[in-house]
Design an enzyme around this catalytic site. Structure first.
Site, PDB file in Angstrom:
ATOM      1  N   SER A 138      -0.023  -0.987  -0.131  1.00 30.45           N
ATOM      2  CA  SER A 138      -0.133  -0.551   0.281  1.00 30.45           C
ATOM      3  C   SER A 138       0.888   1.297  -0.168  1.00 30.45           C
ATOM      4  O   SER A 138       1.993   0.918   0.259  1.00 30.45           O
ATOM      5  CB  SER A 138      -0.859   0.184   1.472  1.00 30.45           C
ATOM      6  OG  SER A 138      -1.234   1.271   1.833  1.00 30.45           O
ATOM      7  N   TYR A 151      -1.654  -1.671  10.981  1.00 30.48           N
ATOM      8  CA  TYR A 151      -2.146  -1.500   9.057  1.00 30.48           C
ATOM      9  C   TYR A 151      -1.222  -0.688   8.843  1.00 30.48           C
ATOM     10  O   TYR A 151      -0.310  -2.399   7.554  1.00 30.48           O
ATOM     11  CB  TYR A 151      -3.383  -0.418   7.927  1.00 30.48           C
ATOM     12  CG  TYR A 151      -3.558  -0.793   7.674  1.00 30.48           C
ATOM     13  CD1 TYR A 151      -3.124  -2.621   6.833  1.00 30.48           C
ATOM     14  CD2 TYR A 151      -3.674   0.096   6.787  1.00 30.48           C
ATOM     15  CE1 TYR A 151      -3.675  -2.429   5.489  1.00 30.48           C
ATOM     16  CE2 TYR A 151      -3.178   0.157   5.291  1.00 30.48           C
ATOM     17  CZ  TYR A 151      -3.714  -1.620   4.410  1.00 30.48           C
ATOM     18  OH  TYR A 151      -3.833  -1.399   3.158  1.00 30.48           O
TER      19      TYR A 151
END
Length: 253
Positions: A138, A151
């Site tokens: 990401s 995360y």
């Protein structure tokens, strides 16, 4: 048979990987918790592209799931020629406010299972022609992320691990890539409680565009789809970390 394994294949980016890989003529092993959705997708892909699609129901957030998955694939006589480690999830909130169990499951799925599955399948991949691994990271991997600390940290692991593996496997014929998308229109936002955050209100890419870029650039170590995302990552590299982490926190507020 030889096949490409796609985890988290029942929706979003994982489903789109399945569609575009089938269009390339690859047989597939699809892995996710929602078996019925995968089976419906498999029927469509087999009919449209004439490929074989094997569906395996699994919760990869469970410890030991990677070993069990590889055993099931081997028992079915399937050799893996490509691996898309797409399964993962995030959650928004302070570390102390989110449940410990959920955050440990996040680390298990995003980090431990990804690494273990890669390790267990590497021998098969080294024997395949044009083998590849795409690990879905990401743009979150490039900075710390207040309000989504675990995360962001998990995706930083995926990026670093993938870059190192890219160099290690060059001589073994396995292309390794870290895919680093930004906000993407998928179930991720609702699962992570991010639908109304500034990050997603600022606009999203489609899974189709993200996957097209990923597959076209699968031999590159780092793939960042979208000009806006590439600019934001570049700006983050030249900005003081105190600024990038505070901005990340604001985007998730």
């Amino acid at each position: 048979m030889q096949a490409v394994m796609v985890t988290g294949a029942s929706a979003g980016i994982g489903e789109e990987f399945a569609r575009q890989l089938a269009a390339e003529g690859h047989n597939l092993v699809l892995v996710a918790r929602r078996l019925e959705k995968m089976q419906a997708l498999a029927a469509t892909l087999s009919q449209t592209h004439g490929v074989q699609v094997h569906c395996l129901e699994a919760d990869l957030a469970d410890s030991g799931s990677a070993a069990q998955l590889v055993e099931r694939v081997q028992s079915a006589g399937i050799r893996i020629s490509g691996l898309v480690n797409n399964a993962g999830f995030g959650d928004r909130g302070h570390v102390g406010a989110l449940s410990l169990e959920r955050q440990l499951n996040m680390v298990q799925l995003n980090v431990t299972t990804l690494m273990e599955l890669t390790w267990r399948l590497l021998p098969q991949l080294r024997e395949a022609s044009e083998a590849f691994i795409i690990n879905v990271a990401s743009t979150a991997a490039f900075q710390a992320g207040p309000n989504m600390a675990v995360y962001y940290a998990s995706k930083a692991f995926v990026l670093s691990f993938s870059e190192a593996l890219h160099e290690e496997e060059k001589g073994n014929g396995v292309a390794v890539s870290a895919l680093c998308p930004g906000a993407t229109a998928s179930e991720f936002a609702s699962e992570a409680n991010m639908t109304h955050t500034l990050l997603f209100k600022a606009g999203t890419m489609t899974p189709q565009a993200v996957v097209r870029k990923a597959l076209a650039s699968r031999k590159r170590a780092i793939v960042i789809p979208g000009l806006k995302n590439r600019i934001l990552v570049w700006l983050g590299k030249i900005s003081p970390r105190i600024i990038t982490r505070r901005l990340a926190g604001l985007l998730q507020a």
